[in-house]
Design a protein around this motif. Structure first.
Motif: not given
Length: 392
Positions: A136, A215, A46-48, A218-219
């Motif tokens: 991350q 963040d 999910h991490n951008l 990503n949620s």
């Protein structure tokens, strides 16, 4: 990354925004609690920044393929020119073809050099992207750990507030009896105000840590909760120092990137020698750059060894601190048991016992804080072995 995990139920929730039924007879709890061991898999999914890194990897590979295509087109055109020159006797045409061929040959030479360097460039991109992926994960872990630390701080302050409020109630009664002054009461009220300020500050910091964590995964799902840290391995011990240092050096992202740089600099030096000679300024500059790169590589290897010693010493120190605080907790447990006996005998008041119980509870949180400190140090050790730089 440290490990590759399958898609967890929680990860599926993050994707779909609702519970998933793995089997018909399995009920998924409504609360979505993120466990520490699931952080990496969630970041991967999910991490951008991780997605951007994957795009960078793909782009570098696309660049390699494009370079190969351009080189083939140029070589094909050179072959065509050779055929046309063999078929034409027109001097003007031959001059034009010769000029075009000369430019193409020069461009082919540049592309061939770029193509020779490209695998190293692609590899460097992959190493840098993987390092960024792991960063991350580490950021998310740090936010997760901070959230747990602030949980303890908030619990401590709340407990202290409750104790002071009880003391204030008693002191206000004593003030009416003339036993204590109004100044004593005001001092206690000031302490309470200060504690409430600290409590709000810690709650704000915890909210910030939670936002940072969400963040990173990503949620912003309000029902998503940060769980508790795994049990700390208080008996942690290094099994093979030499093997660990070797592993940390082999996995070090900084060392890998420097080694890739050296490959490029070697190629640059070889070309400078071939094109300009050993006495040329180009060769001398390339030689200095390569020598400096080897010195930096040596420094990086020394730093891995130094960082390893630092983190192992830090673990030993935190283990010692934890043992000390656990002994203090045991001492306070004994004092609390004795106070309970004294209360039954009428030697001390309930307020006195409450204060001693609070001390015991606060010391319990001190022990938990030291366990988190040790957990963090061991986690840093694990990351060092995985190639990430040490951070205190």
């Amino acid at each position: 990354m440290k490990k590759t995990l399958g898609i967890s139920v929680l990860s599926a929730m993050l994707i779909l925004g609702q519970p998933i039924m793995a089997f018909a007879d399995v009920t998924v709890p409504e609360s979505k609690i993120v466990q520490f061991q699931d952080i990496e898999s969630i970041i991967v999914e999910h991490n951008l920044e991780v997605r951007i890194n994957e795009n960078d990897r793909q782009d570098s590979n696309v660049g390699l393929a494009s370079l190969k295509r351009d080189l083939k087109k140029m070589n094909d055109r050179i072959d065509d020119i050779n055929d046309q020159m063999g078929e034409s006797s027109d001097i003007t045409v031959r001059i034009a073809l010769t000029t075009e061929k000369r430019a193409l040959v020069a461009n082919v030479k540049v592309l061939e050099r770029n193509l020779a360097d490209m695998p190293t460039s692609v590899s460097s991109t992959d190493v840098a992207a993987t390092m960024s992926d792991d960063q991350q994960v580490r950021l998310a872990e740090s936010a997760y750990i901070m959230h747990n630390m602030l949980d303890l701080a908030i619990a401590d302050i709340s407990l202290s507030i409750d104790t002071l409020e009880d003391q204030l109630n008693v002191m206000q009664v004593r003030e009416t009896l003339g036993v204590v002054t109004h100044t004593n009461v005001d001092d206690l009220k000031t302490k309470l105000v200060d504690l409430h300020t600290q409590l709000e500050s810690n709650k704000l910091q915890q909210d910030l840590a939670e936002r940072q964590f969400k963040d990173l995964i990503n949620s912003q799902d309000d029902s998503l909760e940060i769980g508790k840290l795994p049990i700390t391995d208080e008996a942690f011990a290094v099994k093979d120092k030499d093997d660990d240092v070797k592993k940390a050096g082999e996995n070090s992202y900084a060392i890998k990137l420097q080694q890739e740089k050296i490959v490029i600099l070697k190629a640059t030096l070889d070309r400078a020698e071939k094109d300009n000679g050993l006495s040329s300024a180009e060769y001398k500059h390339a030689k200095i750059d390569l020598d400096s790169a080897y010195l930096v590589l040596s420094q990086l290897k020394d730093k891995v060894t130094s960082d390893y010693s630092t983190v192992v010493d830090d673990i030993a120190k935190k283990q010692s601190n934890l043992r000390l605080e656990e002994q203090k907790l045991e001492d306070k447990r004994v004092a609390m048991n004795e106070a309970q006996l004294k209360l039954s005998l009428g030697v001390i008041t309930q307020l006195d016992l409450n204060s001693i119980v609070t001390d015991f509870q606060l010391q319990g949180d001190v022990v938990q804080t030291n366990k988190i400190n040790l957990f963090t140090a061991i986690n840093s050790y694990d990351w060092l072995l995985q190639g990430m730089p040490y951070s205190a």
